[in-house]
Design an enzyme around this catalytic site. Structure first.
Site, mmCIF file in Angstrom:
data_model
loop_
_atom_site.group_PDB
_atom_site.id
_atom_site.type_symbol
_atom_site.label_atom_id
_atom_site.label_comp_id
_atom_site.label_asym_id
_atom_site.label_seq_id
_atom_site.Cartn_x
_atom_site.Cartn_y
_atom_site.Cartn_z
ATOM 1 N N ARG A 1 52.385 35.604 61.753
ATOM 2 C CA ARG A 1 51.249 36.003 61.088
ATOM 3 C C ARG A 1 51.678 36.488 59.669
ATOM 4 O O ARG A 1 50.989 36.211 58.627
ATOM 5 C CB ARG A 1 50.377 37.381 61.613
ATOM 6 N N LYS B 1 42.925 43.321 21.745
ATOM 7 C CA LYS B 1 41.559 43.082 21.994
ATOM 8 C C LYS B 1 40.839 43.948 21.231
ATOM 9 O O LYS B 1 41.065 44.670 20.109
ATOM 10 C CB LYS B 1 41.603 43.275 23.350
ATOM 11 N N ASP C 1 37.775 34.211 22.732
ATOM 12 C CA ASP C 1 37.185 34.828 23.627
ATOM 13 C C ASP C 1 35.590 34.665 23.717
ATOM 14 O O ASP C 1 34.812 34.931 22.881
ATOM 15 C CB ASP C 1 37.300 36.324 23.862
ATOM 16 N N GLU D 1 43.210 38.400 20.392
ATOM 17 C CA GLU D 1 42.177 37.991 20.924
ATOM 18 C C GLU D 1 40.916 38.090 19.875
ATOM 19 O O GLU D 1 40.788 39.297 19.065
ATOM 20 C CB GLU D 1 41.646 38.830 22.197
ATOM 21 N N LYS E 1 44.915 39.035 36.674
ATOM 22 C CA LYS E 1 43.907 39.247 37.855
ATOM 23 C C LYS E 1 44.492 38.831 39.082
ATOM 24 O O LYS E 1 44.087 37.708 39.648
ATOM 25 C CB LYS E 1 42.685 38.561 37.500
#
Length: 290
Positions: free
Chosen positions: A103, A170, A220, A199, A138
């Site tokens: 597993r 940012k 962005d 950004e 992410k």
């Protein structure tokens, strides 16, 4: 078409991931596997859908942690496309160890193959444009380096690994500094040896970043017309394409080709590692079906 296998992951990283995962699954011992006679046994690994396979080092390490003498004969390479119904590997080892490792080994292989398969679909969508598909931060907690490896197996490239290997300015940094130029100046002074990504949210900010200098500019959530204008500005005098452009924010597979066709250098896509769908794999004792 098969892909070039990515560089092998750091063995210490793989071992740390595997030890943590096996401890989580085995606890004080596999009480179900203990019901089996501990005898030599065979097994086969089957892929039940079309996929790009990634994660063999983790799969192997899970089995070898419980049976150092296990033999694993792979029929496919890392980063290789396979069709549904492909037998990926044959295993020979102790029966209890095979089922105890199953597993955890599959969890790694299914998850990383899912990341590689999704990445490959995005890479296919921009093929021939010159645009590079990037991942983001992410990632699944604890599996960042493993998933970024899987992105490379799928033909993509890695963005920064974490918060330590590149400076990324940012809107909050720009707001505090007052201007894009001042934010860039402060970042260069504080971390002169690190790549600097800026950004921007408007064409005016783009011009300021181009004039101030950085290693990459991230557009962005630019509308299509503004994105094309940004490419035109960055490619013409006095800037002449010296600073590459990256697109980020709400990029889906359907619209990816159009974004790449506008001439951007990179597109970063969080879904490669965030929206993971495990590939359907199974491992069964005995010989593969004829």
């Amino acid at each position: 078409m098969d892909r070039t296998a990515p560089a092998a992951p750091d063995p210490s990283l793989v071992l740390a991931d595997v030890r943590r995962a096996l401890a989580e699954d085995l606890g004080t011992g596999d009480v179900t596997a203990a019901l089996l006679p501990d005898v030599p046994e065979r097994a086969y690994l089957l892929c039940k859908e079309d996929a790009v396979i990634a994660g063999r080092p983790w799969f192997d390490a899970c089995h070898r942690a419980l049976d150092p003498d296990v033999a694993i004969d792979w029929s496919i390479g890392e980063g290789e496309r396979v069709a549904a119904g492909t037998v990926l590997a044959l295993l020979r080892g102790r029966s209890r160890a095979l089922v105890s490792a199953e597993r955890t080994a599959l969890n790694f292989l299914q998850t990383l193959s899912g990341t590689a398969t999704t990445t490959a679909a995005h890479v296919d969508a921009v093929r021939g444009t010159g645009t590079v598909v990037l991942d983001t931060r992410k990632t699944l907690p604890g599996l960042r380096l493993a998933q970024k490896y899987a992105v490379r197996a799928g033909g993509g490239a890695n963005h920064r690994i974490g918060l330590y290997d590149a400076v990324m300015l940012k809107e909050n940094h720009i707001r505090v500094a007052g201007t894009v130029a001042e934010a860039i100046a402060r970042a260069r002074a504080a971390q002169p040896g690190l790549p600097l990504i800026v950004e921007v949210e408007t064409l005016d900010q783009l011009r300021e970043a181009l004039a101030s200098g950085c290693d990459r500019i991230l557009l962005d959530d630019f509308a299509a017309d503004d994105r094309r204008e940004a490419v035109r500005i960055a490619r013409t005098a006095p800037f002449r394409g010296r600073i590459p452009l990256e697109v980020s924010g709400g990029v889906g597979l359907d619209g990816l080709r159009a974004i790449a066709a506008d001439g951007v250098d990179f597109v970063s896509i969080g879904a490669l590692t965030k929206h993971v769908r495990a590939i359907d794999l199974s491992m069964k004792l005995g010989p593969p079906p004829a």
